[in-house]
Write a protein that holds these residues in place. Structure first.
Motif, PDB file in Angstrom:
ATOM      1  N   ILE A 216       0.862  -1.188   0.000  1.00  0.00           N
ATOM      2  CA  ILE A 216       0.000   0.000   0.000  1.00  0.00           C
ATOM      3  C   ILE A 216       0.892   1.230   0.000  1.00  0.00           C
ATOM      4  O   ILE A 216       1.844   1.317   0.790  1.00  0.00           O
ATOM      5  CB  ILE A 216      -0.913   0.025   1.250  1.00  0.00           C
ATOM      6  CG1 ILE A 216      -1.742  -1.255   1.336  1.00  0.00           C
ATOM      7  CG2 ILE A 216      -1.809   1.253   1.229  1.00  0.00           C
ATOM      8  CD1 ILE A 216      -1.192  -2.273   2.297  1.00  0.00           C
ATOM      9  N   ALA A 217       0.604   2.187  -0.870  1.00  0.00           N
ATOM     10  CA  ALA A 217       1.358   3.436  -0.937  1.00  0.00           C
ATOM     11  C   ALA A 217       0.374   4.596  -1.029  1.00  0.00           C
ATOM     12  O   ALA A 217      -0.620   4.526  -1.745  1.00  0.00           O
ATOM     13  CB  ALA A 217       2.307   3.435  -2.139  1.00  0.00           C
ATOM     14  N   VAL A 218       0.681   5.683  -0.309  1.00  0.00           N
ATOM     15  CA  VAL A 218      -0.248   6.806  -0.195  1.00  0.00           C
ATOM     16  C   VAL A 218       0.337   8.033  -0.886  1.00  0.00           C
ATOM     17  O   VAL A 218       1.493   8.406  -0.651  1.00  0.00           O
ATOM     18  CB  VAL A 218      -0.545   7.129   1.283  1.00  0.00           C
ATOM     19  CG1 VAL A 218      -1.499   8.307   1.402  1.00  0.00           C
ATOM     20  CG2 VAL A 218      -1.121   5.906   1.980  1.00  0.00           C
ATOM     21  N   GLU A 219      -0.473   8.662  -1.713  1.00  0.00           N
ATOM     22  CA  GLU A 219      -0.075   9.885  -2.409  1.00  0.00           C
ATOM     23  C   GLU A 219      -0.671  11.123  -1.741  1.00  0.00           C
ATOM     24  O   GLU A 219      -0.020  12.168  -1.659  1.00  0.00           O
ATOM     25  CB  GLU A 219      -0.513   9.819  -3.867  1.00  0.00           C
ATOM     26  CG  GLU A 219       0.079  10.897  -4.745  1.00  0.00           C
ATOM     27  CD  GLU A 219      -0.151  10.585  -6.214  1.00  0.00           C
ATOM     28  OE1 GLU A 219       0.814  10.165  -6.885  1.00  0.00           O
ATOM     29  OE2 GLU A 219      -1.295  10.757  -6.692  1.00  0.00           O
ATOM     30  N   GLU A 220      -1.922  11.002  -1.291  1.00  0.00           N
ATOM     31  CA  GLU A 220      -2.588  12.103  -0.595  1.00  0.00           C
ATOM     32  C   GLU A 220      -3.417  11.533   0.551  1.00  0.00           C
ATOM     33  O   GLU A 220      -3.947  10.428   0.460  1.00  0.00           O
ATOM     34  CB  GLU A 220      -3.525  12.885  -1.526  1.00  0.00           C
ATOM     35  CG  GLU A 220      -2.829  13.676  -2.598  1.00  0.00           C
ATOM     36  CD  GLU A 220      -3.821  14.431  -3.471  1.00  0.00           C
ATOM     37  OE1 GLU A 220      -5.042  14.351  -3.197  1.00  0.00           O
ATOM     38  OE2 GLU A 220      -3.386  15.073  -4.431  1.00  0.00           O
ATOM     39  N   GLY A 221      -3.575  12.329   1.625  1.00  0.00           N
ATOM     40  CA  GLY A 221      -4.451  11.935   2.718  1.00  0.00           C
ATOM     41  C   GLY A 221      -3.808  10.939   3.661  1.00  0.00           C
ATOM     42  O   GLY A 221      -2.595  10.896   3.835  1.00  0.00           O
ATOM     43  N   ARG A 222      -4.644  10.106   4.257  1.00  0.00           N
ATOM     44  CA  ARG A 222      -4.207   9.166   5.295  1.00  0.00           C
ATOM     45  C   ARG A 222      -5.027   7.878   5.178  1.00  0.00           C
ATOM     46  O   ARG A 222      -6.228   7.931   4.907  1.00  0.00           O
ATOM     47  CB  ARG A 222      -4.418   9.791   6.677  1.00  0.00           C
ATOM     48  CG  ARG A 222      -4.007   8.932   7.855  1.00  0.00           C
ATOM     49  CD  ARG A 222      -4.432   9.583   9.163  1.00  0.00           C
ATOM     50  NE  ARG A 222      -3.801  10.875   9.346  1.00  0.00           N
ATOM     51  CZ  ARG A 222      -2.644  11.061   9.971  1.00  0.00           C
ATOM     52  NH1 ARG A 222      -2.016  10.024  10.487  1.00  0.00           N
ATOM     53  NH2 ARG A 222      -2.133  12.261  10.100  1.00  0.00           N
ATOM     54  N   LEU A 239      -0.733   5.329   7.529  1.00  0.00           N
ATOM     55  CA  LEU A 239       0.157   5.897   6.528  1.00  0.00           C
ATOM     56  C   LEU A 239      -0.326   7.283   6.132  1.00  0.00           C
ATOM     57  O   LEU A 239      -1.528   7.515   6.010  1.00  0.00           O
ATOM     58  CB  LEU A 239       0.210   5.005   5.282  1.00  0.00           C
ATOM     59  CG  LEU A 239       0.660   3.552   5.455  1.00  0.00           C
ATOM     60  CD1 LEU A 239       0.585   2.823   4.122  1.00  0.00           C
ATOM     61  CD2 LEU A 239       2.069   3.480   6.022  1.00  0.00           C
ATOM     62  N   THR A 240       0.615   8.183   5.920  1.00  0.00           N
ATOM     63  CA  THR A 240       0.295   9.510   5.394  1.00  0.00           C
ATOM     64  C   THR A 240       0.953   9.668   4.031  1.00  0.00           C
ATOM     65  O   THR A 240       1.649   8.766   3.552  1.00  0.00           O
ATOM     66  CB  THR A 240       0.776  10.604   6.363  1.00  0.00           C
ATOM     67  OG1 THR A 240       2.192  10.471   6.551  1.00  0.00           O
ATOM     68  CG2 THR A 240       0.088  10.475   7.711  1.00  0.00           C
ATOM     69  N   ALA A 241       0.732  10.810   3.395  1.00  0.00           N
ATOM     70  CA  ALA A 241       1.243  11.045   2.045  1.00  0.00           C
ATOM     71  C   ALA A 241       2.758  10.821   1.994  1.00  0.00           C
ATOM     72  O   ALA A 241       3.506  11.266   2.865  1.00  0.00           O
ATOM     73  CB  ALA A 241       0.908  12.463   1.606  1.00  0.00           C
ATOM     74  N   GLY A 242       3.182  10.084   0.969  1.00  0.00           N
ATOM     75  CA  GLY A 242       4.604   9.808   0.786  1.00  0.00           C
ATOM     76  C   GLY A 242       5.107   8.580   1.508  1.00  0.00           C
ATOM     77  O   GLY A 242       6.307   8.301   1.472  1.00  0.00           O
ATOM     78  N   GLN A 243       4.186   7.796   2.143  1.00  0.00           N
ATOM     79  CA  GLN A 243       4.608   6.599   2.864  1.00  0.00           C
ATOM     80  C   GLN A 243       4.011   5.351   2.226  1.00  0.00           C
ATOM     81  O   GLN A 243       2.960   5.407   1.582  1.00  0.00           O
ATOM     82  CB  GLN A 243       4.175   6.670   4.332  1.00  0.00           C
ATOM     83  CG  GLN A 243       4.858   7.743   5.146  1.00  0.00           C
ATOM     84  CD  GLN A 243       4.429   7.725   6.598  1.00  0.00           C
ATOM     85  OE1 GLN A 243       3.265   7.461   6.906  1.00  0.00           O
ATOM     86  NE2 GLN A 243       5.353   8.003   7.514  1.00  0.00           N
TER      87      GLN A 243
END
Length: 345
Positions: A216-222, A239-243
């Protein structure tokens, strides 16, 4: 249970606020006829307050179901009233105080089960899928958007209080429309990813060597990531953006890491990226987009590590670049190309 208690409960089931003028006058006459009637009404009012937690629509649904049950019982039972029959049976067994509680529990339980069943009924169901080499974008009724990579299937189910997508295989990019009243869950293998509104990617490719888990990878939000069958509330990662985070096939989560420079979903731009990836795993990734006709039989060659970004639809470019970045050469026989170790200088 006294006659006054019995009649008070009958009025509650009917709903005094919805009575027509004639029935309302009958209720008022009953109320004024004896002080015990008001006392009985007060006792049921206190017990009935436990139903206040039900939404108005659910309470109306409950009253409707009770009225139907009463009408059916009156038409098919010699005692004429299900409450009268139940009153006699339970009164003889437990006495009035226990009967009042038991009656309320029966009403609340049956009504809540009916309401809960109604709430769980799907309001939207859709299955979307892509074949080898295909990509697709789908917009959902809530405004959310799904971008599917090659060889991916998603099963979408919306209910009144939650939204759920099951990802049996493949990878997808999610742009979720925010709705605090209806969280959005993605179930991928052993993991459940929960969001309100964000953009993130999920990969679940159990058939690809080295990629049997979930990423799972996050670009925006949580987003919140947890094992879908875990009882331990501490086994959760946010996870938050960039994680990003990955799990193994059993759902055991690894450490949280930064998203690779290629982004959360390089495949949306027609690219696949490898970072110190075994050559055999890279070839398995190309196979997700179609038959590559590239094989490696030498275990030492298969274990060579590859880093780079390639277009899976232009394998000719990959084949030209491969001998420049790894000590290998290509040998073509018929329609198959074998990757072998380059001769020592």
């Amino acid at each position: 249970m006294t006659a006054a208690d019995h009649i008070a409960l009958q009025w509650f089931v009917r709903g005094v606020g919805t009575l027509d003028p004639e029935d309302r006058r009958a209720f008022d006459d009953w109320w004024a006829a004896d002080p015990s009637h008001a006392a009985a009404w007060a006792r049921w009012a206190e017990d009935w307050s436990q139903l206040d937690a039900l939404p108005a629509e659910g309470l109306q649904h409950l009253r409707h179901r009770l009225a139907q049950d009463k009408a059916r019982a009156a038409a098919h039972r010699p005692w004429g009233s299900p409450l009268r029959f139940l009153t006699g049976r339970l009164h003889r067994a437990w006495g009035r105080p226990t009967f009042a509680l038991a009656s309320l529990c029966l009403v609340v339980a049956s009504g809540w089960l009916g309401w809960s069943h109604w709430q769980q009924q799907p309001v939207f169901v859709q299955t979307v899928a892509t074949g080898f080499g295909q990509q697709s974008e789908v917009q959902l009724p809530d405004g959310s958007t799904l971008r599917l990579d090659t060889h991916t299937r998603l099963d979408v189910t919306f209910r009144r209080q939650r939204r759920e997508v099951i990802l049996p295989e493949g990878q997808a990019l999610f742009r979720v429309q925010g709705d605090t009243a209806r969280p959005f869950d993605v179930v991928a293998g052993p993991l459940r990813i929960t969001v309100v509104g964000t953009r993130f990617s999920v990969r679940h490719t159990p058939g690809v060597p080295g990629e049997e888990g979930v990423r799972i990878a996050v670009e925006e939000g949580r987003v919140r990531v947890a094992r879908s069958n875990a009882a331990d509330p501490t086994a959760v990662v946010e996870l938050t953006a960039g994680q990003q985070v990955s799990s193994n096939a059993a759902g055991v989560l690894g450490p949280v890491a930064a998203v690779a420079p290629a982004g959360i979903a390089p495949w949306r731009d027609g690219r696949v990226s490898f970072d110190d990836t075994p050559l055999s795993q890279a070839l398995a990734e190309f196979e997700r987009y179609g038959a590559s006709r590239l094989v490696v039989r030498d275990a030492s060659v298969a274990a060579l590590r590859l880093t780079g970004t390639f277009d899976p639809r232009r394998l000719d470019n990959f084949m030209r670049a491969l001998p420049k970045v790894l000590p290998v050469q290509l040998r073509t026989q018929g329609d198959t190309t074998e990757i072998i170790a380059a001769p020592l200088p």
